[in-house]
Scaffold this motif. Structure first.
Motif, short mmCIF file in Angstrom:
data_model
loop_
_atom_site.label_atom_id
_atom_site.label_comp_id
_atom_site.label_asym_id
_atom_site.label_seq_id
_atom_site.Cartn_x
_atom_site.Cartn_y
_atom_site.Cartn_z
N ARG A 1 32.42 55.56 132.89
CA ARG A 1 33.18 56.54 133.25
C ARG A 1 34.67 56.54 133.04
O ARG A 1 35.51 57.39 132.66
CB ARG A 1 33.00 56.89 134.84
CG ARG A 1 33.72 58.21 135.44
CD ARG A 1 33.31 57.90 137.01
NE ARG A 1 34.20 56.78 137.59
CZ ARG A 1 34.49 56.60 138.80
NH1 ARG A 1 33.74 57.08 139.87
NH2 ARG A 1 35.50 55.68 139.23
N ASP A 2 35.12 55.42 133.34
CA ASP A 2 36.53 54.90 133.06
C ASP A 2 37.01 55.03 131.75
O ASP A 2 38.15 55.74 131.47
CB ASP A 2 36.94 53.52 133.61
CG ASP A 2 36.69 53.50 135.22
OD1 ASP A 2 36.89 54.72 135.92
OD2 ASP A 2 36.76 52.31 135.72
N ILE A 3 36.49 54.72 130.76
CA ILE A 3 36.49 54.85 129.42
C ILE A 3 36.57 56.46 128.83
O ILE A 3 37.37 56.85 128.15
CB ILE A 3 35.78 53.93 128.74
CG1 ILE A 3 36.12 52.44 128.91
CG2 ILE A 3 36.05 54.10 126.98
CD1 ILE A 3 35.30 51.35 128.23
N LEU A 4 35.35 57.24 129.06
CA LEU A 4 35.17 58.16 128.64
C LEU A 4 36.06 59.27 129.13
O LEU A 4 36.47 60.34 128.53
CB LEU A 4 33.77 58.67 128.78
CG LEU A 4 32.73 57.92 127.69
CD1 LEU A 4 31.33 58.26 128.07
CD2 LEU A 4 32.95 58.56 126.32
N PHE A 5 36.46 59.27 130.25
CA PHE A 5 37.12 60.26 131.17
C PHE A 5 38.52 60.01 131.39
O PHE A 5 39.38 60.91 131.39
CB PHE A 5 36.39 60.51 132.63
CG PHE A 5 35.24 60.96 132.17
CD1 PHE A 5 34.55 61.81 131.54
CD2 PHE A 5 34.20 60.58 133.67
CE1 PHE A 5 33.30 62.35 131.51
CE2 PHE A 5 32.89 61.11 133.48
CZ PHE A 5 32.63 61.80 132.48
N ASP A 6 38.82 58.67 131.05
CA ASP A 6 40.12 58.19 131.27
C ASP A 6 41.22 58.81 132.30
O ASP A 6 42.30 59.34 132.21
CB ASP A 6 41.07 58.55 129.69
CG ASP A 6 42.05 57.73 129.88
OD1 ASP A 6 42.46 56.62 130.24
OD2 ASP A 6 43.25 58.50 128.96
N LEU A 7 40.58 58.88 133.53
CA LEU A 7 40.98 59.18 134.74
C LEU A 7 41.42 58.17 135.63
O LEU A 7 40.62 57.15 135.84
CB LEU A 7 40.01 60.36 135.33
CG LEU A 7 39.81 61.48 134.76
CD1 LEU A 7 38.83 62.30 135.77
CD2 LEU A 7 41.15 62.36 134.42
N PRO A 8 42.48 58.29 136.50
CA PRO A 8 42.71 57.21 137.50
C PRO A 8 41.46 57.13 138.41
O PRO A 8 41.05 58.35 138.47
CB PRO A 8 43.92 57.55 138.19
CG PRO A 8 44.17 59.03 137.70
CD PRO A 8 43.24 59.24 136.51
N ARG A 9 41.29 56.06 138.98
CA ARG A 9 40.26 55.81 139.96
C ARG A 9 40.83 56.71 141.27
O ARG A 9 39.64 57.65 141.82
CB ARG A 9 40.02 54.64 140.56
CG ARG A 9 39.60 53.64 139.65
CD ARG A 9 38.04 53.14 139.86
NE ARG A 9 37.79 52.59 138.67
CZ ARG A 9 37.05 51.43 138.78
NH1 ARG A 9 36.45 50.99 139.56
NH2 ARG A 9 36.45 50.82 137.56
N GLU A 10 41.80 57.20 141.63
CA GLU A 10 41.88 57.90 142.71
C GLU A 10 41.64 59.57 142.33
O GLU A 10 41.39 60.31 143.19
CB GLU A 10 43.64 58.12 142.81
CG GLU A 10 44.19 56.87 143.08
CD GLU A 10 44.38 56.02 141.97
OE1 GLU A 10 44.95 56.27 140.79
OE2 GLU A 10 44.12 54.73 142.13
N ALA A 11 41.34 59.78 141.32
CA ALA A 11 41.04 61.21 140.70
C ALA A 11 39.59 61.43 141.50
O ALA A 11 38.99 62.69 141.61
CB ALA A 11 40.69 61.48 139.18
#
Length: 162
Positions: free
Chosen positions: A60-70
């Motif tokens: 999720r972190d790699i594919l979406f490149d969103l901060p965890r806060e999102a």
């Protein structure tokens, strides 16, 4: 299953090609079946940008490149979560459309506590966002994966046809 959904994939491809638009896919509990259906169409590069199976926080972190806060306050297998994923995969891969599925396929406990057989599909496009929830009530992992894929592709086809 691909043989069964191939006619639908052809129709989806026709819609996208006619519009000159492309799609990116975030498979969740569908395990890659949404992307596989798109790739079953000859010349898929015309309309299919790519995607991935989002089955872990690292993916999720790699594919979406969103901060965890999102993701704060969101639960997996929810419409809000699927919409966020559809937007992120579309934006990160530079597509016109994004489709995502987040669900609890069964056979094991879902991290968010979602019941087995629950799937949320989301389609995001130019000025268009749609979701569709499916509740099979089943623990059958394989049948759920297939049902979740059909649900998401039905939402995509209906959205593109509208």
């Amino acid at each position: 299953m691909l043989t069964e959904i191939h006619p639908q994939a052809l129709r989806i491809a026709k819609h996208l090609r006619t519009r000159g638009e492309r799609i990116a896919v975030a498979d969740g509990a569908t395990g890659g079946l949404m992307a596989a259906s798109m790739l079953s169409v000859p010349g898929a590069l015309d309309f299919f940008v790519g995607g991935g199976v989002v089955y872990s926080f690292r993916a999720r972190d790699i594919l979406f490149d969103l901060p965890r806060e999102a993701y704060q306050g969101m639960r997996g297998a929810s419409e809000e979560y699927a919409l966020l994923q559809a937007r992120a995969i579309r934006d990160n891969l530079g597509a016109d459309w994004g489709i995502a599925e987040s669900g609890s396929v069964g056979g094991s406990k879902h991290p968010s506590g979602a019941p087995s057989g629950r799937s949320c599909a989301a389609v995001v496009g130019p000025e268009s966002e749609h979701t569709l929830v499916l509740e099979t009530g089943s623990e059958n992992r394989i049948e759920n994966m297939q049902a979740f894929t059909r649900n998401a592709l039905n939402l995509l086809e209906q959205t593109l046809a509208a």
